[in-house]
Design an enzyme around this catalytic site. Structure first.
Site: not given
Length: 161
Positions: A52, A54, A82, A85
């Protein structure tokens, strides 16, 4: 740089993700108003669920700054983080998170749940909605193209029968 400009960099990263066929999410870790790490989603091309934007930006910031505690840093991300993260944000001690579009399906800064309201040992400041229209538009365009591509593939498959 201003918050607007830092989110602009995150939006540019999201566009890079979209160009690769990735969900268009971009992230920037900044310290003292200057970007130290920029990243975008790479789950599909990297074949890794943890790629991801992040997490990639946090990893890069840790390497650049030489430590895992990012207590002097801020994270700018185009989509609400999410659960995974959000956990990384807590563990890296990022002091402030600014996100664009809300994520009602997986957002953990208040949309689906608020992990930062739980009694963890760290609570970042959360700010939502910065350049949300732009971030949302990128996501909507990406998923519309994806749906159209799938529909075209289905039609083509049916025509060959």
């Amino acid at each position: 740089m201003t918050d607007q400009e830092l989110m602009g960099l995150a939006l540019q990263e999201a566009e890079k993700a979209a160009a690769l066929g990735e969900v268009p999410v971009g992230a920037v870790v900044a310290k003292d108003g200057q970007p130290v790490a920029l990243a975008h989603n790479l789950r599909e091309s990297g074949k890794n669920a943890t790629y991801h934007a992040e997490l990639l930006a946090i990893q890069q910031a840790c390497q650049v700054l030489g430590g895992w505690r990012l207590w002097q840093c801020e994270l700018f991300v185009t989509l609400e983080p999410c659960p995974m993260c959000s956990g990384a944000i807590i563990n890296s001690r990022i002091r402030r998170v600014v996100y664009g579009a809300a994520d009602p399906k997986a957002g953990c800064c208040g949309s689906l749940t608020d992990l930062f309201a739980l009694p963890f040992n760290h609570h970042p400041v959360i700010e939502s909605g910065l350049r949300a229209e732009e971030a949302s538009a990128l996501l909507q365009e990406f998923f519309a193209r994806l749906r159209q591509k799938r529909l075209d593939q289905k039609r083509k498959k049916e025509e060959t029968r």
